[in-house]
Every structure is written in structure tokens, then in C-alpha cells.
Design a protein around this motif. Sequence first.
Motif, short mmCIF file in Angstrom:
data_model
loop_
_atom_site.label_atom_id
_atom_site.label_comp_id
_atom_site.label_asym_id
_atom_site.label_seq_id
_atom_site.Cartn_x
_atom_site.Cartn_y
_atom_site.Cartn_z
N GLU A 92 0.83 -1.20 0.00
CA GLU A 92 0.00 0.00 0.00
C GLU A 92 0.87 1.25 0.00
O GLU A 92 0.51 2.25 -0.63
CB GLU A 92 -0.94 -0.01 1.19
N LYS A 95 1.85 1.88 -3.45
CA LYS A 95 0.73 2.42 -4.23
C LYS A 95 0.55 3.92 -3.98
O LYS A 95 0.20 4.66 -4.90
CB LYS A 95 -0.55 1.66 -3.90
N ILE A 144 -6.77 3.95 -11.76
CA ILE A 144 -6.29 3.46 -10.46
C ILE A 144 -7.30 3.78 -9.37
O ILE A 144 -7.58 2.95 -8.50
CB ILE A 144 -4.92 4.09 -10.15
N ASN A 148 -9.86 0.92 -6.97
CA ASN A 148 -9.82 0.76 -5.52
C ASN A 148 -11.20 0.70 -4.89
O ASN A 148 -11.36 0.22 -3.76
CB ASN A 148 -9.00 1.89 -4.87
N VAL A 154 -5.81 4.73 -2.29
CA VAL A 154 -5.24 3.57 -1.59
C VAL A 154 -6.02 3.34 -0.31
O VAL A 154 -6.23 4.29 0.47
CB VAL A 154 -3.75 3.78 -1.26
#
Length: 230
Positions: A92, A95, A144, A148, A154
Motif C-alpha cells: 500500500e 501504491k 487506479i 480501488n 489507496v
Amino acid sequence: MDIKIIYFDLPFWRAEISRLPLFIANIDFEDFRPSDEEWDYAKENGKMKDGTKIPFSELPVLSINGESIAQTMAIARICGKLGGMYPEDIIEAGKVDQIVVAVENINALLSPSMKESDPLKKKAMRKELTSNELPTYFGYLQDILDANHSGWFVGDTMTIADLAVWSLLGWIASGVIDGISAEVVRPFDGLVRLYNEINKNPRVRAWKIKTYDHDKVRDDEYSFGVPDSI
């Protein structure tokens, strides 16, 4: 803990992703914004007048317990960890880092046109940015974000990755970059939702009222010169 963030008197993303995590978490820090004369001294001597070292003769710089740390990402990681906005999990964390580096890359795309003095060349460069380069990067970011499923880049809470994109979008949409407006962001619904969600955060609102141009921070209309909703 003695914490000082040194950066110019600007609401620019390079400093905001470190200032805001501390402010949101109610962590005391000195928000030092040097004058032109103070910055000239620092560049010449490699340190501020109080002795704070300025590695690489660049800002931002974080002074923490007397130790100076330079470079945006390094500072943001520390402040993000202190403020609970940077993950412990290494995947994470990676990310989060990739989003902040992407923001740095977008900044780098804009930089040549900022330095171009020929107005016709600058206009052509900005047209290319608006037509191709910025939408391409925003598309990557949107993909992205959508993957999620939480509304954040993130995990399930706001991180410095979200703050970096929020601040960058505000700068782009502010109108200070001739030839680039909020219209370049509007097609990316996820990014717009993220921007507006962070704008509604009470601590973010309090920070803007505390540190930005008060004439441009209103409850329903402005975020450092850009509409709260883009």
C-alpha cells in the motif's frame, strides 16, 4: 517533537502534501515561509539564518528535531506517517508513492511551458498538454482510483496520494496557467469527486481559511482561487 516545514508562501502541492497531514492530525509544526531575502541568503549559504540546513539548495525542506530532510517525497512520507496518512503495509505504501510520483511527472510535463517565453510557442505547448498529455495522465489516475472502489487512491481513507492529486488539480484548474482550465479535468468524474470530497473536509477547509488568500476562500465558492466544485 520540533517540526518545521520550509516552503514558499504558496498553496502548492509539493508543500501541501506535508503541511496538511500535520494540520489535519492536530500536530504542532512551524509553517515557515521565507521571504525573498531569506531565500537568497539560504541559497548562498546552504542554510537559513537560524542555521537550518537546506540540502540541494531547494525547497521544500523539513526540519525535524534539528535534522534537515529535503525532497518532496521524503518529507511527505514522514509527515504522512506522523499524521496517519501513509500506510505501514509495503504494498500500500508503494501504491501511495506511485501516485505522488505521477503527480511529479505531471508537474514535469507542465514545466517546459512555464519556462517558455515565446507566447506563440507557449500557447502551442499548452494546447498539446490540454489535448493529449494531461488527459492521458488523468486517465491513468482515474483507472487506479476506480479500481480501488473506495473513492480514495489507496485503502479506505485519505492518504497523501489523495492530497497530492487534490492540490495538483486545484493548481491546474485555478486559471493561473494560461491556456489550461478546469475543463481538462471535468471528463474524469472520479477525480472530480475526489477533489470535491477533500474540499468538504472540515480540517482542509480550516487550513485554507487559515493560510490561503481569505478573499478567495468562501464556504460555497472558492478554493484558493478555483471553484470548490470543478
